[in-house]
Motif scaffolding. Structure first.
Motif, short mmCIF file in Angstrom:
data_model
loop_
_atom_site.label_atom_id
_atom_site.label_comp_id
_atom_site.label_asym_id
_atom_site.label_seq_id
_atom_site.Cartn_x
_atom_site.Cartn_y
_atom_site.Cartn_z
N ARG A 1 -12.64 -19.96 -1.06
CA ARG A 1 -11.58 -19.68 -0.13
C ARG A 1 -11.07 -20.93 0.19
O ARG A 1 -11.76 -21.75 0.83
N VAL A 2 -9.87 -21.16 0.60
CA VAL A 2 -9.21 -22.36 1.08
C VAL A 2 -7.95 -21.61 1.97
O VAL A 2 -6.85 -21.42 1.52
N PRO A 3 -8.39 -21.21 3.29
CA PRO A 3 -7.07 -20.45 3.92
C PRO A 3 -5.87 -21.43 4.01
O PRO A 3 -6.05 -22.47 4.45
N ALA A 4 -4.74 -20.62 3.60
CA ALA A 4 -3.53 -21.56 3.72
C ALA A 4 -2.82 -20.85 4.92
O ALA A 4 -2.88 -19.66 5.06
N GLY A 5 -2.19 -21.86 5.47
CA GLY A 5 -1.20 -21.51 6.49
C GLY A 5 0.11 -22.24 6.27
O GLY A 5 0.32 -23.23 5.59
N VAL A 6 1.11 -21.39 6.54
CA VAL A 6 2.55 -22.10 6.34
C VAL A 6 3.26 -22.16 7.68
O VAL A 6 3.11 -21.47 8.46
N ALA A 7 3.71 -23.28 7.79
CA ALA A 7 4.35 -23.64 9.39
C ALA A 7 5.52 -22.94 9.42
O ALA A 7 6.46 -23.24 8.44
N VAL A 8 5.89 -22.17 10.47
CA VAL A 8 7.29 -21.67 10.61
C VAL A 8 7.62 -21.77 11.98
O VAL A 8 7.11 -21.36 12.89
N PRO A 9 8.87 -22.22 12.15
CA PRO A 9 9.13 -22.31 13.48
C PRO A 9 9.81 -21.37 14.18
O PRO A 9 10.18 -20.26 13.38
N PHE A 10 9.40 -21.15 15.59
CA PHE A 10 9.75 -19.92 16.22
C PHE A 10 11.07 -19.44 15.85
O PHE A 10 11.46 -18.20 15.89
N TRP A 11 12.27 -20.40 15.62
CA TRP A 11 13.49 -19.69 15.43
C TRP A 11 13.88 -19.29 14.26
O TRP A 11 14.90 -18.80 14.11
N LEU A 12 13.04 -19.40 13.17
CA LEU A 12 13.20 -19.09 11.82
C LEU A 12 13.09 -17.60 11.66
O LEU A 12 11.92 -17.14 10.69
N ASP A 13 13.82 -16.86 12.68
CA ASP A 13 13.36 -15.34 12.22
C ASP A 13 14.74 -14.67 11.85
O ASP A 13 14.76 -13.35 11.86
#
Length: 171
Positions: A159-171
């Protein structure tokens, strides 16, 4: 008071290949209480056609950097991303980089493995983002590659846990 973990992004890969910069980075992290670094890995996971101006880094250099970082108590996650990565025409390239990180971890000793992979794709950096009519399609494309990266990171071994940066305003 609860001490929250601290992390930082390192967009330069030079600490991987330059011991003086590595020492300065590790000292800074120790001084500021940083426990996780997201570091650009240069050319390690990039196809030669996409090297561009990326810092040349070998798998051995990255493995040695991770061993040294782990010895100081730091977690190390690869860092990559570009607005163009959300475009479907580039999804295969992005998935190939994530697969290369999994292959890297498969071939490393436990203390030389990445702790994860942080993706900073930022679709709002594309010129087409300024036309609000394009945003729904760009967001769907972004969410599609983000889900694929997370799924690939969690699938199989290692496993290589992946995260994706998402700014708070991108909703």
């Amino acid at each position: 008071a609860l001490a929250l973990p601290k992390a930082m992004w390192v967009w330069q890969a030079t600490p991987i290949v330059n011991t003086a910069e590595r020492t300065a980075l590790f000292d800074f992290c120790a001084d500021k209480g940083v426990s996780t670094i997201y570091i650009n890995t240069g050319t390690v996971f990039v196809a030669p056609a996409d090297y561009g101006t990326k810092t040349p880094v070998t798998t051995a250099q990255l493995g040695n950097f991770i061993i040294a970082a782990h010895a100081t108590g730091l977690s190390v996650c690869a860092l990559d991303g570009d607005p163009s990565h959300c475009l479907p025409a580039n999804h295969d390239k992005v998935i190939a980089r994530m697969q290369a990180a999994k292959t890297f971890n498969f071939n490393q000793a436990t203390n030389a493995r990445l702790d994860g992979f942080q993706w900073d794709i930022e679709p709002y950096g594309l010129p087409d983002w300024s036309d609000t009519a394009n945003r729904p399609t760009l967001l769907v494309d972004f969410l599609s590659i983000a889900q694929d990266l997370v799924d690939l990171g969690d699938s199989g071994w290692p496993r290589v846990p992946a995260g994706v940066a998402v700014p708070f305003w991108l909703d």
